[in-house]
Design a protein around this motif. Sequence first.
Motif, mmCIF file in Angstrom:
data_model
loop_
_atom_site.group_PDB
_atom_site.id
_atom_site.type_symbol
_atom_site.label_atom_id
_atom_site.label_comp_id
_atom_site.label_asym_id
_atom_site.label_seq_id
_atom_site.Cartn_x
_atom_site.Cartn_y
_atom_site.Cartn_z
ATOM 1 N N ASN A 130 52.127 36.667 21.160
ATOM 2 C CA ASN A 130 50.910 36.037 20.643
ATOM 3 C C ASN A 130 49.894 35.768 21.742
ATOM 4 N N PHE A 131 50.384 35.284 22.862
ATOM 5 C CA PHE A 131 49.513 35.016 24.017
ATOM 6 C C PHE A 131 48.816 36.323 24.440
ATOM 7 N N ALA A 132 49.584 37.410 24.434
ATOM 8 C CA ALA A 132 49.021 38.721 24.802
ATOM 9 C C ALA A 132 47.960 39.156 23.791
ATOM 10 N N LYS A 133 48.271 38.962 22.520
ATOM 11 C CA LYS A 133 47.332 39.407 21.471
ATOM 12 C C LYS A 133 46.050 38.592 21.499
ATOM 13 N N GLN A 134 46.212 37.249 21.603
ATOM 14 C CA GLN A 134 45.043 36.360 21.631
ATOM 15 C C GLN A 134 44.079 36.757 22.732
ATOM 16 N N ASN A 135 44.625 37.220 23.839
ATOM 17 C CA ASN A 135 43.778 37.512 24.995
ATOM 18 C C ASN A 135 43.461 38.996 25.142
ATOM 19 N N ASN A 136 43.812 39.757 24.094
ATOM 20 C CA ASN A 136 43.431 41.161 24.071
ATOM 21 C C ASN A 136 43.879 41.914 25.329
ATOM 22 N N ILE A 137 45.144 41.731 25.641
ATOM 23 C CA ILE A 137 45.704 42.254 26.886
ATOM 24 C C ILE A 137 45.751 43.783 26.896
ATOM 25 N N ASP A 138 45.385 44.389 28.039
ATOM 26 C CA ASP A 138 45.490 45.850 28.161
ATOM 27 C C ASP A 138 46.930 46.273 28.450
ATOM 28 N N PHE A 139 47.580 45.540 29.355
ATOM 29 C CA PHE A 139 49.005 45.806 29.586
ATOM 30 C C PHE A 139 49.654 44.587 30.224
ATOM 31 N N ALA A 140 50.989 44.556 30.133
ATOM 32 C CA ALA A 140 51.751 43.453 30.723
ATOM 33 C C ALA A 140 52.533 43.958 31.929
ATOM 34 N N PHE A 141 52.746 43.067 32.892
ATOM 35 C CA PHE A 141 53.622 43.372 34.029
ATOM 36 C C PHE A 141 54.695 42.292 34.083
ATOM 37 N N ILE A 142 55.948 42.720 34.107
ATOM 38 C CA ILE A 142 57.039 41.748 34.050
ATOM 39 C C ILE A 142 57.671 41.588 35.431
ATOM 40 N N GLY A 143 57.652 40.352 35.952
ATOM 41 C CA GLY A 143 58.159 40.070 37.293
ATOM 42 C C GLY A 143 59.668 39.947 37.368
ATOM 43 N N PRO A 144 60.285 39.004 36.659
ATOM 44 C CA PRO A 144 61.718 38.743 36.806
ATOM 45 C C PRO A 144 62.600 39.530 35.823
ATOM 46 N N GLU A 145 63.898 39.491 36.055
ATOM 47 C CA GLU A 145 64.842 40.252 35.226
ATOM 48 C C GLU A 145 65.124 39.582 33.880
ATOM 49 N N ASP A 146 65.042 38.250 33.822
ATOM 50 C CA ASP A 146 65.440 37.577 32.580
ATOM 51 C C ASP A 146 64.621 38.007 31.355
ATOM 52 N N PRO A 147 63.281 38.008 31.449
ATOM 53 C CA PRO A 147 62.537 38.479 30.268
ATOM 54 C C PRO A 147 62.819 39.943 29.920
ATOM 55 N N LEU A 148 63.095 40.773 30.924
ATOM 56 C CA LEU A 148 63.453 42.178 30.645
ATOM 57 C C LEU A 148 64.732 42.220 29.825
ATOM 58 N N ASN A 149 65.679 41.380 30.239
ATOM 59 C CA ASN A 149 66.966 41.312 29.550
ATOM 60 C C ASN A 149 66.825 40.739 28.139
ATOM 61 N N GLU A 150 65.806 39.891 27.953
ATOM 62 C CA GLU A 150 65.539 39.335 26.616
ATOM 63 C C GLU A 150 64.910 40.378 25.693
ATOM 64 N N GLY A 151 64.394 41.464 26.283
ATOM 65 C CA GLY A 151 63.757 42.497 25.472
ATOM 66 C C GLY A 151 62.263 42.271 25.277
ATOM 67 N N VAL A 152 61.619 41.661 26.276
ATOM 68 C CA VAL A 152 60.191 41.362 26.118
ATOM 69 C C VAL A 152 59.362 42.641 26.028
ATOM 70 N N VAL A 153 59.772 43.682 26.743
ATOM 71 C CA VAL A 153 59.010 44.938 26.717
ATOM 72 C C VAL A 153 59.098 45.571 25.334
ATOM 73 N N ASP A 154 60.280 45.537 24.728
ATOM 74 C CA ASP A 154 60.464 46.076 23.375
ATOM 75 C C ASP A 154 59.534 45.351 22.390
ATOM 76 N N GLU A 155 59.532 44.017 22.501
ATOM 77 C CA GLU A 155 58.726 43.196 21.590
ATOM 78 C C GLU A 155 57.231 43.490 21.764
ATOM 79 N N LEU A 156 56.786 43.571 23.020
ATOM 80 C CA LEU A 156 55.375 43.859 23.279
ATOM 81 C C LEU A 156 55.011 45.226 22.716
ATOM 82 N N GLN A 157 55.869 46.219 22.994
ATOM 83 C CA GLN A 157 55.579 47.584 22.532
ATOM 84 C C GLN A 157 55.523 47.653 21.008
ATOM 85 N N GLU A 158 56.424 46.937 20.343
ATOM 86 C CA GLU A 158 56.407 46.931 18.880
ATOM 87 C C GLU A 158 55.103 46.365 18.343
ATOM 88 N N ASN A 159 54.450 45.547 19.173
ATOM 89 C CA ASN A 159 53.166 44.973 18.781
ATOM 90 C C ASN A 159 51.983 45.729 19.390
#
Length: 433
Positions: A58-87
């Motif tokens: 939602n934070f990404a959508k509200q701010n009309n983000i062009d792309f995300a960069f993920i720093g730590p391993e925990d969000p990657l392991n949570e599947g944040v990239v999958d969720e962002l891509q699905e949106n």
Amino acid sequence: MRVLLIGSGAREHVIAETFKKNKDVELYSFMKSKNPGIASLSKDILIGSYSDLGGITNFAKQNNIDFAFIGPEDPLNEGVVDELQENGISAVGPTKLMARLETSKSFTRELVEKYKIGGNPKFKVFTKEYIDEIKEFLNEIEGIVVKPDGLTGGKGVKVQGDHFNTKEEALTYCREVLESHASVIVEEKLDGEEFSLQCLTDGKTVIAPPPAQDHKRAYDDDKGQNTGGMGSYSCANHLLPFLKKEHIDKALEITKKTADAIYKETGLYYNGVMYGGFILTKDGVKLLEYNARFGDPEAMNVLPLLKTDFASICQAIIVQELNRIKVVFEKKATVCKYVVPEGYPDAPIKNEKVLVEGNGKAKVYYASVDEKEDGLYMTGSRAIAFLGVGDNLEEAEKIAEEAACSVKGRIFHRKDIGTKALIEKRVKHVGSF
Ligand SMILES: Nc1ncnc2c1ncn2[C@@H]1O[C@H](COP(=O)(O)OP(=O)(O)O)[C@@H](O)[C@H]1O
Ligand SMILES: [Mg+2]
């Protein structure tokens, strides 16, 4: 250009700084806790949990983000990239499946074996059903290393001689690991000098920055407990004092072959950072592990040297055209030193004030600090990183050391990182093979 940065440590502080070298980049940062350095570089921030994938999206959508960069391993392991891509939001960083490169040490060891990439030590993966066979394997290897198959925040790997001594103790630890993890990796202990090669890839092209060497032990002369990393250095010639070009070439070759193998195995291209933890041994370069993100502290050794626009590199990774970008790193030496609270890592003091003066020459990156009205407070983990950049190691070390010494509070840091004496020890170690 609107970039979402996820993460709140010194690693993400330097990533933020690197993006902001391009005036057209607007940063939106999602943090676990407020990092004052990242906040000051961001147009907007949101504090939350890495498992709140909906909140991040939602934070990404509200701010009309062009792309995300993920720093730590925990969000990657949570599947944040999958969720962002699905949106419909692009990201630099692997999906949950691809992040197994880091989150499953058995996945990586078996991949490297299956595709005959080379660089593995002798190893075997055991599940609970095969616990009786561990004993047999322990008799087949010289020294023993036991690794849980999953994220452990750098606290799960145990090495014979450092954390345990006998085969019985190794077996006991294997049993303990299998209580909480599906499998355990037992591997041969390698002797050598470690280095990190934090490659960038779109799955087809792999680009290597200068290698860096981290220092895991808490105190000078590699004494004390293992930590998240007390500091690191890199050299102006983009080698390390104990490494030749052929060794870097070998590490890069292993990483390129691994990227190819991931594609062959999954039909998908890996995207993001492939951080190889390597060790130079008497039998050449071996692979310890891969991480799916930059190292902390090692990100601070390479990103400040990047001459190429980082956002352009990220965009090229997203459209799989990294081959079109010439990525250039300055020929400078760097030394990074972390200032940490007394008692770190076992029993760190918390909520203690820390006064950072700096020396005007070192770069300052915030990690576990809380900014209150009357100043900065340490929250218990590594607090502040100082980076010296110079024409040679001596110059870079002096800048970082001076800055670390200027900090007032109940803190300590390693004085020996990047010094001639410690470097000579590393070179001698490799020479003794
Ligand atoms: N096969 C090995 N031989 C010797 N030391 C090892 C071996 N594997 C890991 N280590 C040591 O343990 C540390 C942590 O292991 P690593 O695989 O990097 O896992 P993590 O970073 O997830 O804890 C390494 O930096 C290295 O010092
Ligand atoms: Mg490691």
